[in-house]
Design an enzyme around this catalytic site. Structure first.
Site, PDB file in Angstrom:
ATOM      1  CG  ASN B 403      -1.977   1.089   1.156  1.00 44.97           C
ATOM      2  OD1 ASN B 403      -1.850   2.035   0.391  1.00 44.97           O
ATOM      3  ND2 ASN B 403      -3.015   0.965   1.965  1.00 44.97           N
ATOM      4  CG  ASP B 404       1.700   3.076   3.680  1.00 40.00           C
ATOM      5  OD1 ASP B 404       0.628   3.584   3.315  1.00 40.00           O
ATOM      6  OD2 ASP B 404       1.906   2.659   4.834  1.00 40.00           O
ATOM      7  CB  VAL B 405       5.950   0.476  -0.988  1.00 44.93           C
ATOM      8  CG1 VAL B 405       6.491   0.238   0.409  1.00 44.93           C
ATOM      9  CG2 VAL B 405       5.129  -0.702  -1.455  1.00 44.93           C
ATOM     10  CE1 TYR B 443       2.143  -1.710  10.960  1.00 40.34           C
ATOM     11  CE2 TYR B 443       2.425  -3.006   8.960  1.00 40.34           C
ATOM     12  CZ  TYR B 443       2.306  -2.929  10.332  1.00 40.34           C
ATOM     13  OH  TYR B 443       2.353  -4.062  11.063  1.00 40.34           O
ATOM     14  CB  ALA B 444       1.941   5.634   6.730  1.00 44.69           C
TER      15      ALA B 444
END
Lengths: 117, 483
Positions: B403-405, B443-444
């Site tokens: 997701n965040d990456v 996560y973020a």
């Protein structure tokens, strides 16, 4: 360790400096794909502390020193054996295309010139 | 000088071992030579351990009555510690590798701390320099021991929430200050009068206790996503502790090995921190993770769910597919199914590559290992900087459990907490499929504009179940053509 030449303060700094620099250069060459085995492998390398533990334990001259020395060797040996076992296992998994993995059925035609010997 | 022979033998073998360690790590520069590299280092370790038993020829008169027991204890400790770790290392699942490495790292730190304890309690350090170095090594070793154990507990799920309280940083700083003060006091008093050291074992125990406490307090507030940095830095800590104790024991092999590992750990720590766009001190000493809910201002469009089978068939008729695996794939144990699907695509003439972000996983490079375990050849696995330009010429980007990456906010949205973080440019592919459990955030805790893009479809469900559906759809297609 009563070697003939003691490693004094500045000599130690030279060793530390050169070792740190070599380590930085050597580790910098490792591709990102191998970073986990690299970490467990370097983890294994600092297991050399078991040699220091053995020195301390073998030279123990009281029950207290025997106890702490035993712990040092126990932990150091665990560090060495575990670090080696996991690194070896992981590195064996990295195979190039055309290599037939043991557990997976490959549909591809076999490569005629496998890269790895 | 007959008694010098064992000592010279040890010195020569330790020298060889130090060389073999460096050479072994040197061979880690390619997946082809790496297995022989660890073997070479292993040989060095084995001979160094065996040669250590030659120390029995150099013991002092005070040790002689204890010598037989010492040798017995050494053999038992080697067998027990080595055997248990070997066994656990052989059977541990690849997904559990980070906590295993944390555990072995704790052991190394503990061993270094124990050696320092013997030196201090037995008053063996000679001179102020050795004493100070012993204390520093003891401090780092103890912090690494307790900190790695907390990291292990977090990774293993024993502790599942970062523990944060108000004034924590102040309290941690206070504990550190107390530890350093005790250390300085010990060094000061013992330098003046060597016998004083043996008279204050209580203070030495307190020193170790405070250092252990600091390791725990320091690691407790760190969140799960930051673990790659934490593990790397504790690895460096243990290396340093081993190097310092090597100086105290006047053993250059320990000094070199410890320092090489210290440098390696530092390098990996910096790489991980860079991949997360955070400074190392930011990870270790401030409390990220509990980021305030960030409202993305400019996300347009809607989430467009699609069927797994349709997505699978679309990829079958693409010519170029890049797969972005994230930790969610490993959680769903979907790696095997993913590779099965990839092999079907390859058989149909689709060019498939894997794109791995440096922080995909709980430690550096973990996703690469998980893919390799599933049988993915390493020449299909590409790192961020090598593949990022290829997305724009790619038909389909398949994002599984990441997701965040792949959040383009890192490139465009200056107000985003992840702004500046290097990301995989999956949004530039002609078509994007995102396999995700639900609509939750990464996560973020940041919304991902990629998911709302015109070229993106969401495939909701467990990664493994979705992949099974994709495989069935493509297989059904093949049968239909054949019929």
């Amino acid at each position: 360790m009563d070697t003939q030449i003691a490693i004094s303060g500045f000599l130690a700094l030279y060793i530390f400096m050169l070792a740190a620099f070599s380590g930085w250069v050597i580790i910098g060459r490792v591709p990102a794909i191998l970073h986990t085995p690299l970490m467990s492998g370097s983890n294994f390398v600092h297991g050399i502390v078991v040699v220091g533990g053995l020195y301390a334990l073998l030279n123990a001259s009281s029950v207290r020193e025997q106890m702490i020395g035993f712990i040092a060797v126990l932990l150091g040996a665990g560090n060495v054996a575990g670090g080696y076992a996991v690194t070896d296992r992981m590195l064996a998994m990295f195979q190039p295309s055309g290599h037939k993995p043991v557990h997976a059925k490959s549909r591809q035609t076999k490569s005629h010139h496998p890269k790895k010997g | 000088m007959l008694h010098a022979i064992p000592q010279l033998t040890i010195a020569a073998i330790d020298l060889a071992a130090a060389f073999l360690f460096m050479y072994g790590l040197w061979r880690m520069s390619s997946p082809v030579t790496a297995p022989s590299g660890i073997f070479v280092a292993g040989v060095g370790m084995l001979v160094a351990i065996l040669a250590s038993f030659l120390y029995v020829f150099g013991v002092s008169a005070a040790t002689r009555p204890y010598l037989t027991a010492n040798i017995g204890l050494a053999v038992v400790a080697l067998g027990l510690g080595g055997g248990a770790s070997w066994w656990s290392g052989r059977k541990v699942a690849m997904t559990s590798m980070p906590q295993m490495v944390a555990l072995y790292n704790a052991m190394g730190g503990g061993a270094a701390g124990a050696i320092a304890a013997i030196e201090l309690l037995g008053n063996k350090a000679q001179g102020a320099t050795q004493l100070v170095v012993t204390l520093i090594g003891a401090l780092i070793g103890a912090v690494s021991l307790s900190g790695s154990l907390v990291a292990w507990a977090k990774l293993d799920g024993v502790i599942n929430k970062p523990l944060r309280v108000k004034g924590q940083q102040f309290f941690n700083g206070l504990v550190m200050l107390v530890t350093l003060s005790i250390g300085a006091y010990i060094a000061f008093v013992a330098t003046g009068d060597a016998d004083r050291l043996t008279a204050m074992p209580g203070l030495i125990y307190l020193f170790f206790g405070c250092a252990l406490l600091f390791g725990i307090l320091m690691t407790l507030p760190i969140g799960g996503a930051d673990m790659p940095v934490v593990i790397s830095s504790f690895n460096a800590f243990t290396g340093l502790a081993v190097g310092f104790e090597g100086f105290v024991l006047q053993n250059p092999a320990l000094m070199i090995a410890g320092m090489v590992v210290g440098a390696a750990g530092l390098l990996l720590t910096l790489l991980m921190a860079k991949a997360m766009n955070r400074s190392v001190s930011n990870v270790l000493f401030t409390n990220f993770g509990a980021v305030a809910k960030h409202k993305p201002s400019n996300i347009k469009g809607s989430l467009k769910p699609t069927d797994a089978g349709d997505a699978g068939i679309a990829m079958r008729y693409a010519s170029k597919v890049i797969i972005v695996p994230g930790y969610g794939l490993a959680v769903a144990q979907g790696q095997q199914k993913l590779y099965e699907f990839v092999k079907m695509l390859q058989a149909a003439g689709v060019g498939v590559k894997f794109a791995v972000h440096p922080v995909a996983g709980r430690m550096p490079g973990q996703m690469d290992v998980l893919l390799a375990e599933a049988g993915v050849p390493y020449d299909l696995i590409f790192q961020l900087e090598d593949i990022n330009d290829e997305f724009s010429s790619t038909d389909v980007a398949l994002i599984i459990g990441a997701n965040d990456v792949v959040n383009p906010a890192a490139r465009t949205d200056k107000s985003s907490p992840i702004f500046g973080m290097p990301i995989l440019n999956a949004d530039k592919a002609k078509k994007v499929y995102v396999v995700k459990r639900g609509e939750g955030k990464g996560y973020a805790g940041i919304a991902n504009a990629l998911f709302y893009g015109d070229n993106c479809n969401m495939v909701y469900g467990d990664a493994q179940a979705v992949l099974v559906k994709m495989i069935e759809a493509v297989r059904g297609l093949g049968l239909a053509v054949a019929a």
